[in-house]
Write a protein that holds these residues in place. Structure first.
Motif, mmCIF file in Angstrom:
data_model
loop_
_atom_site.group_PDB
_atom_site.id
_atom_site.type_symbol
_atom_site.label_atom_id
_atom_site.label_comp_id
_atom_site.label_asym_id
_atom_site.label_seq_id
_atom_site.Cartn_x
_atom_site.Cartn_y
_atom_site.Cartn_z
ATOM 1 N N LYS A 126 4.728 -4.291 5.469
ATOM 2 C CA LYS A 126 5.399 -4.877 6.746
ATOM 3 C C LYS A 126 4.514 -5.178 7.846
ATOM 4 O O LYS A 126 4.738 -6.511 8.330
ATOM 5 N N GLN B 144 7.127 -7.211 -0.159
ATOM 6 C CA GLN B 144 7.961 -6.394 0.708
ATOM 7 C C GLN B 144 9.505 -6.621 0.714
ATOM 8 O O GLN B 144 10.362 -5.664 0.850
ATOM 9 N N ASN C 137 1.497 0.099 6.186
ATOM 10 C CA ASN C 137 2.841 -0.418 5.863
ATOM 11 C C ASN C 137 2.724 -2.201 5.508
ATOM 12 O O ASN C 137 1.987 -2.859 6.201
ATOM 13 N N ASP D 131 9.055 8.989 1.031
ATOM 14 C CA ASP D 131 9.613 7.824 0.190
ATOM 15 C C ASP D 131 9.900 8.245 -1.186
ATOM 16 O O ASP D 131 10.704 7.651 -1.753
ATOM 17 N N LYS E 71 3.529 6.871 -2.090
ATOM 18 C CA LYS E 71 3.483 5.902 -0.877
ATOM 19 C C LYS E 71 3.802 4.540 -0.795
ATOM 20 O O LYS E 71 2.994 3.536 -0.900
ATOM 21 N N ARG F 150 3.338 0.404 0.832
ATOM 22 C CA ARG F 150 2.030 0.248 1.463
ATOM 23 C C ARG F 150 1.025 -0.420 0.777
ATOM 24 O O ARG F 150 1.110 -0.855 -0.715
#
Ligand code: F6P
Length: 380
Positions: free
Chosen positions: A348, A138, A346, A7, A330, A333
């Motif tokens: 999400k 998110q 995550n 990422d 990261k 996250r």
């Protein structure tokens, strides 16, 4: 030695980070300041980043309100309740309440927030909050903002993490209330009902109920049977226990019935405010058992004050690990506790579903083994 994730190339290379920002969103909870301290100290001393504190959650980003957080300012912060940054649990940027020419409406203001993040030269945003804040985080991430999440809530309802900080303090507070109610209930031969928070989950009621030796523990995951509760209380009386302690989660409701709100959810999707089930239960028990009842609503006392040692440590570790997550690139996250280790997941995945009490799980069985009723119908 920092291990970069894939990422980091898409968003910002961690080596190029100069300034990060932190905000606290949603309802406050004990431990928020400990997170800020862990994050700020680690960011400055280990990585040399500047840390901006955003006032009042996403509102502060919308209005570009911030202050520079220094290592010195963090002194002693781990024991302070609330959040030095302020917070808001009413202004969801994806449905921001607006008023123009006497008319109220909702607007998606995430675009404005992304513009402000760039203008304020924020390289990475740390969002500390519950499921609502994580959903917004998110959305920001999907709009290209490098975001790292830190889960908080007294309700302990965030999936993926074993525990959220703030929960332990709230359970401690509710247990203390139950201990106090016990002595007066026993003296007066009364049924004392304690209503606790928890929104749509029963973790606070269940754990405080076990720790505080409650006789009846009611929570939303098991719609309760009023007759079952009352026969449990009258059976106790027959055995010489002339008092009973009932702990009820604010989201609990009777079988076939509905949740009780202090303020009903709006037709426009505005969330409601739970409250009142304690009184309802107490009135019904009084009617059906002819015993004297009283109600205590613990309310925001559960959210205020000094965090417990457990919450201070968990929150501090979350803050420090959030800095490490950033350094590893990261983004998207959230830090979480798994067993005894701080890991990440995550965001999400974390917001897909709430972590609810399993009606047939070990914790509920423990309560029942102790002799408490969890609102199931009485056995024939
Ligand atoms: O989510 C935390 C929480 O304290 C819930 O337990 C409770 O239902 C809600 O927030 C109360 O929100 P407010 O502070 O807006 O009254």
């Amino acid at each position: 030695m920092v291990k970069k994730s894939t990422d980091s190339k898409k968003m910002i290379d961690p080596e190029k980070i100069k300034r990060i920002a932190v905000l606290t969103g949603g309802g406050d909870c004990p431990g928020l300041n400990a997170v800020i301290k862990g994050l700020v100290r680690s960011s400055i001393s280990e990585y040399g980043w500047e840390v901006l504190g955003i006032y009042d959650g996403f509102d502060g980003l919308l209005e570009s309100r911030s202050m520079v957080l220094t290592s010195r300012m963090m002194s002693g912060l781990q024991l302070k309740g609330g959040t030095i940054l302020g917070t808001s649990n009413r202004g969801n940027p994806m449905r921001y309440p607006m008023r123009e020419n006497g008319k109220s409406f909702f607007k998606d203001v995430t675009g404005e927030i992304v513009t402000n993040i760039k203008r304020m030269k924020i390289d990475v945003l740390v969002a500390v909050g519950g499921d609502g804040t994580m959903k917004i985080a998110q959305a920001m991430y999907e709009k290209g903002v490098p975001v790292v999440g830190v889960p908080k809530t007294i309700d302990n309802d965030l999936d993926v993490t074993d525990v959220t900080f703030g929960f332990n303090t709230a359970v401690d507070c509710a247990t203390d209330a139950l201990d106090r109610l016990h002595t007066t209930a026993e003296s007066h031969h009364r049924v004392l009902v304690l209503e606790v928070m928890g929104r749509d989950c029963g973790w606070i009621a269940l754990e405080a109920g076990i720790a505080g030796g409650a006789d009846v523990i009611l929570f939303p995951e098991i719609p309760f049977d009023l007759n079952g509760i009352c026969s449990h209380i009258t059976d106790r009386k027959k055995r010489g226990k002339k008092f009973s302690i009932v702990v009820v989660a604010e989201g609990a409701f009777p079988e076939g019935g509905r949740k009780v709100y202090e303020k009903e959810p709006g037709a426009d999707g505005t969330p409601g405010r739970l409250g009142g089930i304690g009184r309802w239960v107490a009135e019904k028990i009084s009617l059906l058992t002819e015993m004297e009842t009283r109600v205590t609503v613990l309310g925001h006392i559960q959210r205020g004050g000094t965090p417990t040692t457990y919450d201070r440590i968990l929150a501090t570790r979350f803050g420090v690990e959030a800095a490490h997550l950033i350094a590893e690139g990261k983004y998207g996250r959230m830090v979480c506790l798994r067993g005894r280790e701080i890991e990440s997941a995550n965001i999400k995945t974390a917001v897909k579903k709430l972590k609810v009490v399993d009606p047939d799980g070990q914790m509920v069985r423990t309560a029942e083994s102790l002799g408490a009723s969890v609102g199931r119908p009485a056995k024939e």
